[in-house]
Design a protein around this motif. Structure first.
Motif, PDB file in Angstrom:
ATOM      1  N   LYS A   7       0.808  -1.307  -0.003  1.00  0.00           N
ATOM      2  CA  LYS A   7       0.170  -0.041   0.083  1.00  0.00           C
ATOM      3  C   LYS A   7       0.805   1.200   0.021  1.00  0.00           C
ATOM      4  O   LYS A   7       0.650   2.397  -0.536  1.00  0.00           O
ATOM      5  N   ASN A   8       2.028   1.306   0.653  1.00  0.00           N
ATOM      6  CA  ASN A   8       3.053   2.326   0.554  1.00  0.00           C
ATOM      7  C   ASN A   8       3.486   2.587  -0.902  1.00  0.00           C
ATOM      8  O   ASN A   8       3.505   3.803  -1.235  1.00  0.00           O
ATOM      9  N   ILE A   9       3.750   1.536  -1.442  1.00  0.00           N
ATOM     10  CA  ILE A   9       4.071   1.719  -2.792  1.00  0.00           C
ATOM     11  C   ILE A   9       3.180   2.323  -3.723  1.00  0.00           C
ATOM     12  O   ILE A   9       3.280   3.192  -4.661  1.00  0.00           O
ATOM     13  N   GLN A  10       1.965   1.948  -3.477  1.00  0.00           N
ATOM     14  CA  GLN A  10       0.746   2.339  -4.335  1.00  0.00           C
ATOM     15  C   GLN A  10       0.439   3.848  -4.045  1.00  0.00           C
ATOM     16  O   GLN A  10       0.024   4.533  -4.854  1.00  0.00           O
ATOM     17  N   ARG A  11       0.562   4.106  -2.586  1.00  0.00           N
ATOM     18  CA  ARG A  11       0.459   5.619  -2.385  1.00  0.00           C
ATOM     19  C   ARG A  11       1.349   6.406  -2.949  1.00  0.00           C
ATOM     20  O   ARG A  11       1.127   7.637  -3.301  1.00  0.00           O
TER      21      ARG A  11
ATOM     22  N   THR B  72       5.275  11.408  11.862  1.00  0.00           N
ATOM     23  CA  THR B  72       4.197  12.251  11.193  1.00  0.00           C
ATOM     24  C   THR B  72       3.216  11.446  10.656  1.00  0.00           C
ATOM     25  O   THR B  72       1.893  11.947  10.287  1.00  0.00           O
ATOM     26  N   GLY B  73       3.361  10.122   9.882  1.00  0.00           N
ATOM     27  CA  GLY B  73       2.485   9.391   9.363  1.00  0.00           C
ATOM     28  C   GLY B  73       2.391   9.779   7.665  1.00  0.00           C
ATOM     29  O   GLY B  73       1.381   9.518   7.065  1.00  0.00           O
ATOM     30  N   ILE B  74       3.503  10.460   7.476  1.00  0.00           N
ATOM     31  CA  ILE B  74       3.783  11.099   6.095  1.00  0.00           C
ATOM     32  C   ILE B  74       4.919  10.312   5.295  1.00  0.00           C
ATOM     33  O   ILE B  74       5.941  10.421   5.979  1.00  0.00           O
ATOM     34  N   ILE B  75       4.855  10.055   4.098  1.00  0.00           N
ATOM     35  CA  ILE B  75       5.748   9.415   3.450  1.00  0.00           C
ATOM     36  C   ILE B  75       6.964  10.708   3.596  1.00  0.00           C
ATOM     37  O   ILE B  75       6.853  11.778   3.060  1.00  0.00           O
ATOM     38  N   THR B  76       8.140  10.124   3.830  1.00  0.00           N
ATOM     39  CA  THR B  76       9.095  11.289   4.046  1.00  0.00           C
ATOM     40  C   THR B  76      10.416  10.707   2.879  1.00  0.00           C
ATOM     41  O   THR B  76      10.994   9.703   2.965  1.00  0.00           O
TER      42      THR B  76
ATOM     43  N   PHE C 129      22.188  18.189 -16.215  1.00  0.00           N
ATOM     44  CA  PHE C 129      23.214  19.281 -16.042  1.00  0.00           C
ATOM     45  C   PHE C 129      24.571  18.835 -16.439  1.00  0.00           C
ATOM     46  O   PHE C 129      25.473  19.621 -16.301  1.00  0.00           O
ATOM     47  N   GLY C 130      24.553  18.143 -17.451  1.00  0.00           N
ATOM     48  CA  GLY C 130      26.081  17.813 -18.140  1.00  0.00           C
ATOM     49  C   GLY C 130      26.762  16.781 -17.247  1.00  0.00           C
ATOM     50  O   GLY C 130      26.185  16.223 -16.253  1.00  0.00           O
ATOM     51  N   ASP C 131      28.109  16.364 -17.248  1.00  0.00           N
ATOM     52  CA  ASP C 131      28.726  15.827 -16.467  1.00  0.00           C
ATOM     53  C   ASP C 131      30.028  16.398 -15.818  1.00  0.00           C
ATOM     54  O   ASP C 131      31.126  16.370 -16.360  1.00  0.00           O
ATOM     55  N   ARG C 132      29.550  17.572 -14.958  1.00  0.00           N
ATOM     56  CA  ARG C 132      30.592  18.286 -14.461  1.00  0.00           C
ATOM     57  C   ARG C 132      30.719  18.235 -12.906  1.00  0.00           C
ATOM     58  O   ARG C 132      29.660  17.646 -12.278  1.00  0.00           O
ATOM     59  N   GLN C 133      31.859  18.410 -12.319  1.00  0.00           N
ATOM     60  CA  GLN C 133      31.883  18.560 -11.016  1.00  0.00           C
ATOM     61  C   GLN C 133      31.359  19.245 -10.286  1.00  0.00           C
ATOM     62  O   GLN C 133      31.031  20.634 -10.665  1.00  0.00           O
ATOM     63  N   GLY C 134      30.599  18.812  -9.213  1.00  0.00           N
ATOM     64  CA  GLY C 134      29.746  19.632  -8.213  1.00  0.00           C
ATOM     65  C   GLY C 134      28.273  19.704  -8.822  1.00  0.00           C
ATOM     66  O   GLY C 134      27.364  20.121  -8.202  1.00  0.00           O
ATOM     67  N   VAL C 135      27.929  19.258 -10.001  1.00  0.00           N
ATOM     68  CA  VAL C 135      26.726  19.527 -10.609  1.00  0.00           C
ATOM     69  C   VAL C 135      26.187  18.112 -11.527  1.00  0.00           C
ATOM     70  O   VAL C 135      25.758  18.212 -12.593  1.00  0.00           O
ATOM     71  N   PRO C 136      26.439  17.071 -10.593  1.00  0.00           N
ATOM     72  CA  PRO C 136      25.869  15.779 -11.115  1.00  0.00           C
ATOM     73  C   PRO C 136      24.642  15.590 -11.750  1.00  0.00           C
ATOM     74  O   PRO C 136      23.597  16.289 -10.846  1.00  0.00           O
ATOM     75  N   THR C 137      24.301  15.171 -12.732  1.00  0.00           N
ATOM     76  CA  THR C 137      22.634  14.867 -12.954  1.00  0.00           C
ATOM     77  C   THR C 137      22.334  13.630 -12.078  1.00  0.00           C
ATOM     78  O   THR C 137      22.846  12.518 -12.310  1.00  0.00           O
ATOM     79  N   VAL C 138      21.253  13.889 -11.405  1.00  0.00           N
ATOM     80  CA  VAL C 138      21.081  12.975 -10.379  1.00  0.00           C
ATOM     81  C   VAL C 138      19.794  13.222  -9.639  1.00  0.00           C
ATOM     82  O   VAL C 138      19.355  14.150  -9.714  1.00  0.00           O
ATOM     83  N   SER C 139      19.021  12.053  -9.290  1.00  0.00           N
ATOM     84  CA  SER C 139      17.737  12.137  -8.386  1.00  0.00           C
ATOM     85  C   SER C 139      17.931  11.691  -7.117  1.00  0.00           C
ATOM     86  O   SER C 139      18.745  10.833  -6.704  1.00  0.00           O
ATOM     87  N   MET C 140      17.700  12.619  -5.978  1.00  0.00           N
ATOM     88  CA  MET C 140      18.140  12.507  -4.660  1.00  0.00           C
ATOM     89  C   MET C 140      16.811  12.378  -3.790  1.00  0.00           C
ATOM     90  O   MET C 140      15.925  12.692  -4.112  1.00  0.00           O
ATOM     91  N   GLY C 141      17.180  11.655  -2.630  1.00  0.00           N
ATOM     92  CA  GLY C 141      16.377  11.468  -1.588  1.00  0.00           C
ATOM     93  C   GLY C 141      15.971  10.100  -1.310  1.00  0.00           C
ATOM     94  O   GLY C 141      15.578   9.301  -2.002  1.00  0.00           O
ATOM     95  N   LYS C 142      16.117   9.542  -0.137  1.00  0.00           N
ATOM     96  CA  LYS C 142      15.939   8.034   0.265  1.00  0.00           C
ATOM     97  C   LYS C 142      14.395   8.091   0.839  1.00  0.00           C
ATOM     98  O   LYS C 142      14.028   8.913   1.679  1.00  0.00           O
ATOM     99  N   ILE C 143      13.596   7.132   0.583  1.00  0.00           N
ATOM    100  CA  ILE C 143      12.176   6.931   0.811  1.00  0.00           C
ATOM    101  C   ILE C 143      11.847   6.276   2.237  1.00  0.00           C
ATOM    102  O   ILE C 143      12.351   4.939   2.252  1.00  0.00           O
ATOM    103  N   SER C 144      11.274   6.828   3.005  1.00  0.00           N
ATOM    104  CA  SER C 144      10.797   6.134   4.215  1.00  0.00           C
ATOM    105  C   SER C 144       9.104   6.159   4.372  1.00  0.00           C
ATOM    106  O   SER C 144       8.582   7.261   4.278  1.00  0.00           O
ATOM    107  N   PHE C 145       8.491   5.070   4.729  1.00  0.00           N
ATOM    108  CA  PHE C 145       7.101   4.836   4.761  1.00  0.00           C
ATOM    109  C   PHE C 145       6.742   5.075   6.320  1.00  0.00           C
ATOM    110  O   PHE C 145       7.520   4.613   7.218  1.00  0.00           O
ATOM    111  N   PRO C 146       5.583   5.480   6.336  1.00  0.00           N
ATOM    112  CA  PRO C 146       5.170   5.533   7.789  1.00  0.00           C
ATOM    113  C   PRO C 146       4.791   4.397   8.630  1.00  0.00           C
ATOM    114  O   PRO C 146       4.569   4.386   9.540  1.00  0.00           O
ATOM    115  N   ASP C 147       4.410   3.444   7.560  1.00  0.00           N
ATOM    116  CA  ASP C 147       4.342   2.037   8.247  1.00  0.00           C
ATOM    117  C   ASP C 147       4.622   0.846   7.237  1.00  0.00           C
ATOM    118  O   ASP C 147       5.053   1.136   6.492  1.00  0.00           O
TER     119      ASP C 147
END
Length: 398
Positions: free
Chosen positions: A3-7, A148-152, A380-398
């Protein structure tokens, strides 16, 4: 499907996402809580800040963090205990804000939590050949989510490092998505504990965008305001205004190799500390300097290193608009000196762009969480300091 993946999939598929951005910087004033309504992604991102508050840290919280903050040698148990404690604390602060705003957890889709930085160690600073860049934030995302009960989404800086960045500053991504304007060269100048700016070219080219730390913003000013005047910061720059800049000390303060290193680069209070000032005073024979003169010199130190970093990127004949944010924008001695040193730039605050300068950093992390959900296509190209990247680890509330 769980259900967390679905949400999570439902949130990604919505036309608009309600995301709370959380930011607590190296100044450790407290937690910035920004509730945003965000549409689109990438360079089509649209952000509306609907609620904002700063929850001050109590003296107890500050004292517990300072036991490990920017120190090479610490009580490891203290660090271990802080990680869940800060996560639960930040989660409760979010719930308190929602109550004041007459909202519930069900009114929020995601939380984007930066956490509290306790140590920052770019390779430029630690100089250990076998180790890469490193940084550490406490305030575990699982504890924020469960409280909080909120996906973080949290721990954004680790992916940046994994892809070759230094973990900071991350403002470049959000700045580019929400503040770029065709035909106007912009510098988004954040006057936090450590100052940084993002360069946004008038041609909107993502491959030219970058962000860099410049050195101290408020961190040293705040340290000595507490030490000598029992104030959390120099309110309205009043203390610095009573003092006189000592040129000998200022000259030595600016000698660190960090300032001559190429951009982009990052640093922290681990370098710019009380010991840094003590050593500079010994070398310049200014140990008897009055507290007011020291504050004036430290304020000028921040202003000059900020201005000199900016001057390195300005192109002759081009017009640049500087939009300030962060706590330092309220210090007229600091901002007045920066304006004086950059006479050819046009100055204002990010408030004029629709985002409060005090809320901007928290908003940017909400944008990073949104990008993790629906973006990730901007290169953003392949430059030092500005990698093209998606960030954030996902935590579910339950």
């Amino acid at each position: 499907m769980n259900k967390n993946i679905q949400r999570l999939a439902e949130v990604a598929g919505q036309d608009e996402r309600r995301i709370i951005g959380l930011m607590s910087g190296t100044s450790m004033d407290g937690l910035d809580v920004a509730l945003c309504r965000i549409k689109g992604g990438g360079n089509k991102t649209q952000v509306a800040l609907t609620h904002f508050d700063t929850i001050p840290y109590t003296d107890e919280v500050k004292a517990e963090i300072r036991k490990v903050f920017a120190k090479k040698e610490i009580d490891f148990q203290q660090l271990c205990l802080l990680n869940p404690w800060i996560g639960q604390l930040h989660g409760q602060m979010v719930l308190d804000c929602l109550k004041r705003w007459n909202l519930t957890a069900a009114d929020v889709d995601l939380i984007a939590s930066h956490g509290q930085t306790v140590f920052h160690a770019p390779k430029l600073q630690h100089q250990l050949a076998k180790f890469s860049n490193a940084t550490l934030q406490v305030g575990d995302g699982d504890h924020v989510a469960v409280t909080t009960g909120i996906i973080t989404l949290s721990d954004f800086r680790q992916k940046h490092i994994a892809k070759g960045g230094e973990g900071a500053p991350l403002a470049v991504y959000g700045d580019y998505f929400i503040f770029s304007k065709e035909g106007e060269n912009r510098l988004m100048l954040n006057l936090g504990g450590i100052a940084n700016f993002t360069y946004l070219p008038a041609n909107l080219s993502a491959s030219e965008v970058f962000t860099t730390d410049t050195g101290p913003g408020n961190t040293l000013i705040d340290v000595f305001a507490r030490r000598f005047f029992d104030q959390p910061y120099d309110v309205d720059g009043a203390i610095a205004a009573r003092g006189k800049v000592n040129l000998e000390l200022l000259h030595i303060l600016k000698k660190d190799p960090f300032f001559s290193a190429p951009v982009p680069k990052t640093t922290g209070p681990e370098l710019f500390s009380i010991d840094y000032i003590r050593l500079a005073q010994q070398r310049s024979r200014t140990t008897s300097l009055t507290a007011e003169d020291l504050m004036a010199t430290l304020t000028r130190f921040s202003a000059e290193t900020i201005a000199e970093a900016v001057l390195k990127v300005l192109k002759p004949g081009e017009i640049y608009h500087v939009y300030m944010s962060g706590g330092g924008m309220h210090n007229p001695v600091l901002t007045g000196s920066i304006r004086e040193l950059l006479p050819n730039c046009h100055f204002s605050t990010s408030d004029e762009l629709g985002i409060s300068g005090d809320a901007k950093e928290a908003v940017l992390f909400a944008v990073l969480a949104n990008e993790a959900m629906v973006g990730g296509t901007t290169s953003f190209g392949d430059r030092q300091g500005v990698p093209t990247v998606s960030m954030g680890k996902i935590s579910f509330p339950d």
